[in-house]
Design a protein around this motif. Structure first.
Motif, PDB file in Angstrom:
ATOM      1  N   LEU A  77       1.954   2.665  -3.385  1.00 48.42           N
ATOM      2  CA  LEU A  77       0.995   3.120  -4.395  1.00 48.42           C
ATOM      3  C   LEU A  77       1.118   4.626  -4.614  1.00 48.42           C
ATOM      4  N   LEU A  84       0.844  -1.212   0.000  1.00 49.19           N
ATOM      5  CA  LEU A  84       0.000   0.000   0.000  1.00 49.19           C
ATOM      6  C   LEU A  84       0.875   1.257   0.000  1.00 49.19           C
ATOM      7  N   PHE A  98      -8.043  -4.464   1.529  1.00 48.24           N
ATOM      8  CA  PHE A  98      -8.018  -3.352   0.575  1.00 48.24           C
ATOM      9  C   PHE A  98      -7.606  -3.873  -0.803  1.00 48.24           C
ATOM     10  N   PHE A  99      -6.574  -4.731  -0.840  1.00 48.75           N
ATOM     11  CA  PHE A  99      -6.130  -5.260  -2.138  1.00 48.75           C
ATOM     12  C   PHE A  99      -7.101  -6.313  -2.685  1.00 48.75           C
ATOM     13  N   ALA A 137      -9.769  -4.455  -4.450  1.00 46.90           N
ATOM     14  CA  ALA A 137      -9.380  -3.532  -5.527  1.00 46.90           C
ATOM     15  C   ALA A 137     -10.214  -3.790  -6.774  1.00 46.90           C
ATOM     16  N   ASN A 138     -10.687  -2.720  -7.364  1.00 49.45           N
ATOM     17  CA  ASN A 138     -11.499  -2.763  -8.595  1.00 49.45           C
ATOM     18  C   ASN A 138     -12.859  -3.434  -8.402  1.00 49.45           C
TER      19      ASN A 138
END
Ligand SMILES: O=C(CO)COP(=O)(O)O
Ligand SMILES: [Zn+2]
Length: 210
Positions: free
Chosen positions: A105, A102, A186-187, A190-191
């Motif tokens: 990023l 993170l 969070f990952f 993602a999207n």
């Protein structure tokens, strides 16, 4: 807890974090406030998996090395946080996988790298401000943290990793684990369309404890 018990607690929980993959190699460092007002810290270069209670470093509030092996090169940022945050009695700094990813990023919100999507993140950490990249051991890390400490319970060093505070060492470790898990989620999300907690839901959680 007395000093001997606190030393053993640091060794045992560091080993537990190492065994579960929160720390690898010689990365990361730990500290806690001792009953006499001095600070116990991990020696520089030490592995969380192989700490020795008698070798742990002791420093005073000005960073003078009092006993044990040479302290972490990050001891100045630990002391900057203790000075500004009277509720902080222990600090965990990791290069854990998801939080470090993170921290690399682009376009992170400098005021909060993770917008809340679970209650325990809010209850244990709340917000995650980002400190710009400086080389490990740079005095600029301490200078920037001095401006943020007391207002936040954790911090993300850009391109480096997290710093997590606690009311005692066990609390700091629990907060660190919660934060690393939040970064993993969070990952995973993602999207994917994600429902974040609303401002009212976040406000309701704050101040309720854990
Ligand atoms: O994580 C680290 C630097 O940021 C490790 O440094 P130390 O081994 O000196 O504690
Ligand atoms: Zn580091």
């Amino acid at each position: 807890m007395n000093e001997a018990e606190l030393r053993q607690q640091m060794v045992d929980l560091a080993r537990s974090m190492f065994d579960r993959g929160y720390a690898t190699g010689g990365a990361g460092n730990l500290s806690l406030k001792l009953p006499n007002g001095h600070f116990l810290a991990t020696p520089t270069g030490s592995s969380f998996g192989r700490l020795v209670a008698e070798d742990l470093s002791v420093v005073d509030k000005d960073g003078n090395h009092l006993s044990g092996k040479r302290p972490s090169k990050e001891v100045a940022f630990h002391l900057a946080i203790y000075e500004k945050d009277p509720n902080c009695n222990a600090i965990v700094h990791l290069h854990s996988t998801y939080l470090t990813a993170l921290s690399c990023l682009e376009n992170l919100d400098p005021s909060n790298a993770i917008k809340a999507f679970t209650p325990y993140y809010v209850m244990r950490v709340g917000e995650l401000p980002v400190v710009p990249y400086y080389r490990p051991g740079s005095p600029h890390i301490a200078e920037d943290l001095a401006k943020l400490a007391g207002k936040y319970r954790a911090f993300l060093l850009a391109n480096h990793g997290p710093i997590i505070t606690g009311s005692d060492f066990l609390d700091a470790v629990d907060n660190a684990e919660e934060l690393e898990e939040t970064a993993k989620l969070f990952f995973l999300l993602a999207n994917k369309p994600t429902r974040y907690l609303t401002d009212d839901e976040v406000t309701d959680l704050k101040g309720r404890g854990k």
